[in-house]
Scaffold this motif. Structure first.
Motif, PDB file in Angstrom:
ATOM      1  N   TYR A 349      48.376 -18.930 -82.336  1.00 41.95           N
ATOM      2  CA  TYR A 349      49.837 -18.934 -82.238  1.00 41.95           C
ATOM      3  C   TYR A 349      50.282 -18.627 -80.813  1.00 41.95           C
ATOM      4  N   TYR A 350      49.640 -17.654 -80.218  1.00 42.71           N
ATOM      5  CA  TYR A 350      49.940 -17.274 -78.839  1.00 42.71           C
ATOM      6  C   TYR A 350      49.748 -18.470 -77.904  1.00 42.71           C
ATOM      7  N   GLY A 351      48.645 -19.196 -78.098  1.00 40.90           N
ATOM      8  CA  GLY A 351      48.377 -20.361 -77.253  1.00 40.90           C
ATOM      9  C   GLY A 351      49.409 -21.455 -77.422  1.00 40.90           C
ATOM     10  N   LYS A 352      49.825 -21.698 -78.660  1.00 41.98           N
ATOM     11  CA  LYS A 352      50.797 -22.772 -78.924  1.00 41.98           C
ATOM     12  C   LYS A 352      52.191 -22.422 -78.384  1.00 41.98           C
ATOM     13  N   VAL A 353      52.586 -21.178 -78.515  1.00 44.48           N
ATOM     14  CA  VAL A 353      53.895 -20.774 -77.980  1.00 44.48           C
ATOM     15  C   VAL A 353      53.899 -20.902 -76.456  1.00 44.48           C
ATOM     16  N   ASN A 354      52.815 -20.487 -75.833  1.00 42.53           N
ATOM     17  CA  ASN A 354      52.720 -20.635 -74.375  1.00 42.53           C
ATOM     18  C   ASN A 354      52.783 -22.100 -73.959  1.00 42.53           C
ATOM     19  N   SER A 355      52.171 -22.969 -74.762  1.00 44.38           N
ATOM     20  CA  SER A 355      52.214 -24.408 -74.455  1.00 44.38           C
ATOM     21  C   SER A 355      53.636 -24.944 -74.553  1.00 44.38           C
ATOM     22  N   SER A 356      54.375 -24.456 -75.543  1.00 46.10           N
ATOM     23  CA  SER A 356      55.763 -24.915 -75.686  1.00 46.10           C
ATOM     24  C   SER A 356      56.609 -24.430 -74.501  1.00 46.10           C
ATOM     25  N   LEU A 357      56.349 -23.222 -74.032  1.00 42.74           N
ATOM     26  CA  LEU A 357      57.068 -22.712 -72.856  1.00 42.74           C
ATOM     27  C   LEU A 357      56.737 -23.529 -71.608  1.00 42.74           C
ATOM     28  N   LYS A 358      55.487 -23.963 -71.514  1.00 43.41           N
ATOM     29  CA  LYS A 358      55.090 -24.813 -70.379  1.00 43.41           C
ATOM     30  C   LYS A 358      55.813 -26.158 -70.437  1.00 43.41           C
ATOM     31  N   ILE A 359      56.050 -26.677 -71.642  1.00 46.44           N
ATOM     32  CA  ILE A 359      56.809 -27.929 -71.796  1.00 46.44           C
ATOM     33  C   ILE A 359      58.235 -27.742 -71.279  1.00 46.44           C
ATOM     34  N   ALA A 360      58.826 -26.584 -71.625  1.00 47.77           N
ATOM     35  CA  ALA A 360      60.184 -26.299 -71.138  1.00 47.77           C
ATOM     36  C   ALA A 360      60.215 -26.289 -69.618  1.00 47.77           C
ATOM     37  N   GLN A 361      59.182 -25.744 -69.014  1.00 39.49           N
ATOM     38  CA  GLN A 361      59.106 -25.735 -67.542  1.00 39.49           C
ATOM     39  C   GLN A 361      58.916 -27.152 -66.985  1.00 39.49           C
ATOM     40  N   ASP A 362      57.978 -27.907 -67.569  1.00 41.14           N
ATOM     41  CA  ASP A 362      57.695 -29.262 -67.083  1.00 41.14           C
ATOM     42  C   ASP A 362      58.896 -30.195 -67.235  1.00 41.14           C
ATOM     43  N   ASN A 363      59.698 -29.971 -68.275  1.00 42.08           N
ATOM     44  CA  ASN A 363      60.871 -30.827 -68.499  1.00 42.08           C
ATOM     45  C   ASN A 363      62.105 -30.356 -67.725  1.00 42.08           C
ATOM     46  N   GLY A 364      61.910 -29.324 -66.918  1.00 38.92           N
ATOM     47  CA  GLY A 364      63.010 -28.858 -66.087  1.00 38.92           C
ATOM     48  C   GLY A 364      64.081 -28.102 -66.832  1.00 38.92           C
ATOM     49  N   LEU A 365      63.736 -27.589 -67.980  1.00 37.92           N
ATOM     50  CA  LEU A 365      64.726 -26.846 -68.766  1.00 37.92           C
ATOM     51  C   LEU A 365      64.888 -25.421 -68.254  1.00 37.92           C
ATOM     52  N   ALA A 366      63.815 -24.874 -67.644  1.00 36.83           N
ATOM     53  CA  ALA A 366      63.859 -23.500 -67.146  1.00 36.83           C
ATOM     54  C   ALA A 366      62.991 -23.394 -65.902  1.00 36.83           C
ATOM     55  N   ASP A 367      63.330 -22.441 -65.021  1.00 40.76           N
ATOM     56  CA  ASP A 367      62.554 -22.226 -63.810  1.00 40.76           C
ATOM     57  C   ASP A 367      61.180 -21.642 -64.139  1.00 40.76           C
ATOM     58  N   LYS A 368      60.225 -21.887 -63.233  1.00 42.87           N
ATOM     59  CA  LYS A 368      58.865 -21.385 -63.409  1.00 42.87           C
ATOM     60  C   LYS A 368      58.838 -19.861 -63.495  1.00 42.87           C
ATOM     61  N   SER A 369      59.644 -19.212 -62.692  1.00 45.99           N
ATOM     62  CA  SER A 369      59.662 -17.748 -62.697  1.00 45.99           C
ATOM     63  C   SER A 369      60.105 -17.204 -64.051  1.00 45.99           C
ATOM     64  N   VAL A 370      61.067 -17.893 -64.672  1.00 43.39           N
ATOM     65  CA  VAL A 370      61.544 -17.477 -65.993  1.00 43.39           C
ATOM     66  C   VAL A 370      60.439 -17.667 -67.031  1.00 43.39           C
ATOM     67  N   ILE A 371      59.759 -18.818 -66.979  1.00 44.01           N
ATOM     68  CA  ILE A 371      58.689 -19.108 -67.924  1.00 44.01           C
ATOM     69  C   ILE A 371      57.543 -18.121 -67.749  1.00 44.01           C
ATOM     70  N   ASP A 372      57.157 -17.839 -66.509  1.00 45.86           N
ATOM     71  CA  ASP A 372      56.077 -16.876 -66.245  1.00 45.86           C
ATOM     72  C   ASP A 372      56.416 -15.507 -66.830  1.00 45.86           C
ATOM     73  N   ALA A 373      57.656 -15.112 -66.651  1.00 47.12           N
ATOM     74  CA  ALA A 373      58.085 -13.801 -67.166  1.00 47.12           C
ATOM     75  C   ALA A 373      58.022 -13.769 -68.690  1.00 47.12           C
ATOM     76  N   LYS A 374      58.444 -14.868 -69.336  1.00 51.62           N
ATOM     77  CA  LYS A 374      58.427 -14.934 -70.797  1.00 51.62           C
ATOM     78  C   LYS A 374      56.996 -14.956 -71.331  1.00 51.62           C
ATOM     79  N   GLN A 375      56.115 -15.668 -70.650  1.00 53.43           N
ATOM     80  CA  GLN A 375      54.716 -15.707 -71.081  1.00 53.43           C
ATOM     81  C   GLN A 375      54.071 -14.329 -70.957  1.00 53.43           C
ATOM     82  N   ALA A 376      54.375 -13.626 -69.896  1.00 53.28           N
ATOM     83  CA  ALA A 376      53.848 -12.267 -69.708  1.00 53.28           C
ATOM     84  C   ALA A 376      54.388 -11.331 -70.785  1.00 53.28           C
ATOM     85  N   GLU A 377      55.672 -11.471 -71.100  1.00 54.83           N
ATOM     86  CA  GLU A 377      56.282 -10.647 -72.143  1.00 54.83           C
ATOM     87  C   GLU A 377      55.633 -10.922 -73.499  1.00 54.83           C
TER      88      GLU A 377
END
Length: 412
Positions: A349-377
C-alpha cells in the motif's frame, strides 16, 4: 518352591538307591588284600543336585531383579508421560488465551487513525494537501477551457458554472466513502458537459477533448490512489476472513480441550466468537488448569505415591488432548502468516500511494518539494503504524509460549 521339593525328593531317592546297591562282602582270609577305589555315587548325585539348586536360585534372583527393573521402568515411563501431558496442557491453556487475544486485535486493524486521516485528506476533492483543490481545479478548467474565459459573460455560461459547482457539492458524493468521490465527480461533470454541448454550439467536441485531457491529469492521479486504497481494502478483508476462519478452528479446539478437562463448555448463543471466548477465559486460565492437575494427583495418591498408571488409564482424554496439540501449533503458525501478510499489505500500500503521488508530480499537479514532503510524512506514519501494531500484538509473546509445548511427543 515346588521345584526345590522335587529336586530334594530326587536327592533322597538317589541316596537310598546308592546305599541299597552297595554290596556287603565277607573277606576271605586267604585272599590277597587288594584296595579297590570306590565310586561314591551318592556324593556325585548330591553335588549335582546342590549345583542345580544353586543355579535355580541364581536364575530366580536374576528374574526377580529383571521383573523389578521392568516394573520400575514402567513406573518411570508413566511418570514421564504424565508430566509431559500436564506441562503441555498447562502451556496450551496460556496459548489459547494469547492466540484468541491476538486474533481479535489483528481483526480489528485496518490502519492507524493518523494514517487513515492522511489518506482520506489526499483523496478528498476539497483538500489542498498537495497545494490544490480538485473542486476548484474542475471549476477553473470549465471556465478557461470549456467557456474560454467567458464564464461571467452571459447567463447561459453562468448557469454552466453554477451547475458544475452544484454537481461537485452534491450530497451524493459527500456520502461516498473516501475511495471514490474524485473519480465520481470528474465523471459526472464530464457527462454534464457532453449533454450541454448538444444544445450549445460554443461547446464543441474539440473543446471537450481538450477539457478531458486536462481533467485526465487529475483522474490518473486519483485513479492510482483509488486503486491503492481498493487493493489494500480488499487485502484487509481477505486477511480478516482468514482470521475469522482461524478463530472458528480455535473455538472448536478449545471446546474439545475444555470437555476433556471437565470444564463447562463455552456457549456462543448470539455472541461473536471473540466475546464468547473472552467470557470463557475468565475461568479457563492457566492457574485453574494447574489446580485441575493438582486435584487429579491428589485423587490418585495412595499412601505417599501417585498411581500414575491408574491416572493415565482412567483419564484417556488427557492423552488425546496432548496428541491434538500439534493442531494448536499449526493454528499459531497460521496466525503468524496472517500477521506477516498484514505488514506485506501495508508495504504494498505504501508503495502504491507513493506511486500515485509521483504521478501527481509528473503531471504537474504539485511541486516536487510538496510531493517529497508528503512522501516523507507518509513513510513516518507508516513506520509508526507498524511499531504500534507490533507493540500491541507482541508476536514474540506467542512464540515464547508455544515453544514450551512439546507437541511432537505423542502419548499412546
Amino acid at each position: 518352591m515346588m521345584r526345590y521339593l522335587t529336586l530334594l525328593l530326587i536327592f533322597l531317592t538317589g541316596f537310598q538307591l546308592a546305599n541299597a546297591q552297595e554290596p556287603t562282602k565277607v573277606q576271605d582270609p586267604n585272599e590277597l588284600k587288594t584296595v579297590m577305589p570306590q565310586v561314591r555315587a551318592a556324593d556325585t548325585t548330591l553335588r549335582r543336585i546342590v549345583d542345580e539348586l544353586q543355579r535355580i536360585t541364581d536364575s530366580d534372583k536374576q528374574n526377580s531383579n529383571a521383573i523389578q527393573g521392568l516394573l520400575q521402568g514402567r513406573e518411570i515411563d508413566n511418570i514421564t508421560k504424565y508430566e509431559l501431558i500436564r506441562n503441555n496442557i498447562v502451556y496450551a491453556s496460556e496459548t489459547y488465551y494469547l492466540l484468541n487475544k491476538k486474533i481479535i486485535d489483528l481483526k480489528s486493524r485496518t490502519t492507524t487513525s493518523n494514517l487513515d486521516i492522511f489518506i482520506t485528506s489526499l483523496n478528498n476533492p476539497e483538500s489542498k494537501e498537495l497545494g490544490f483543490s480538485l473542486s476548484d481545479r474542475i471549476v477553473e478548467l470549465v471556465e478557461k477551457v470549456v467557456l474560454k474565459g467567458k464564464g461571467d459573460k452571459d447567463e447561459k455560461n453562468s448557469k454552466i458554472i453554477e451547475s458544475t459547482k452544484s454537481i461537485i457539492a452534491s450530497p451524493i458524493f459527500q456520502s461516498f466513502t473516501s475511495l471514490t468521490p474524485p473519480l465520481a465527480i470528474a465523471n459526472s461533470v464530464m457527462n454534464f458537459l457532453h449533454s450541454v454541448s448538444v444544445n450549445n454550439k460554443e461547446i464543441n467536441q474539440k473543446t471537450l477533448k481538450e477539457f478531458e485531457k486536462e481533467l485526465n491529469k487529475y483522474v490518473v492521479y486519483y485513479s492510482a490512489l483509488n486503486d491503492a486504497n481498493q487493493k489494500f481494502e480488499y487485502g484487509l478483508n481477505f486477511n480478516k476472513d482468514q482470521l475469522n476462519l482461524l478463530h472458528d478452528n480455535l473455538y472448536d479446539h478449545i471446546m474439545f480441550t475444555a470437555s476433556a478437562l471437565k470444564y463447562q463448555l463455552p456457549q456462543r448463543g448470539n455472541k461473536s466468537i471473540g466475546e464468547t471466548l473472552n467470557d470463557f477465559f475468565f475461568d479457563f486460565k492457566k492457574e485453574k488448569v494447574v489446580v485441575f492437575f493438582n486435584d487429579l494427583e491428589t485423587k490418585y495418591t495412595k499412601g505417599k505415591k501417585i498411581d500414575y498408571e491408574a491416572l493415565l488409564r482412567e483419564n484417556p482424554n488427557l492423552k488425546e488432548v496432548n496428541n491434538q496439540l500439534e493442531d494448536l501449533i499449526l493454528q499459531t503458525k497460521r496466525f503468524e502468516n496472517l500477521y506477516n501478510e498484514y505488514f506485506t499489505l501495508l508495504d504494498s500500500y505504501y508503495g502504491k500511494v507513493n506511486s500515485s503521488l509521483k504521478i501527481a508530480q509528473d503531471n504537474g499537479l504539485a511541486d516536487k518539494s510538496v510531493i517529497d514532503a508528503k512522501q516523507a510524512e507518509f513513510r513516518n506514519l507508516k513506520d509508526d503504524a507498524v511499531k504500534e501494531i507490533q507493540a500491541s500484538i507482541n508476536i514474540k509473546e506467542l512464540y515464547n509460549n508455544t515453544d514450551k509445548i512439546k507437541y511432537r511427543y505423542r502419548i499412546f
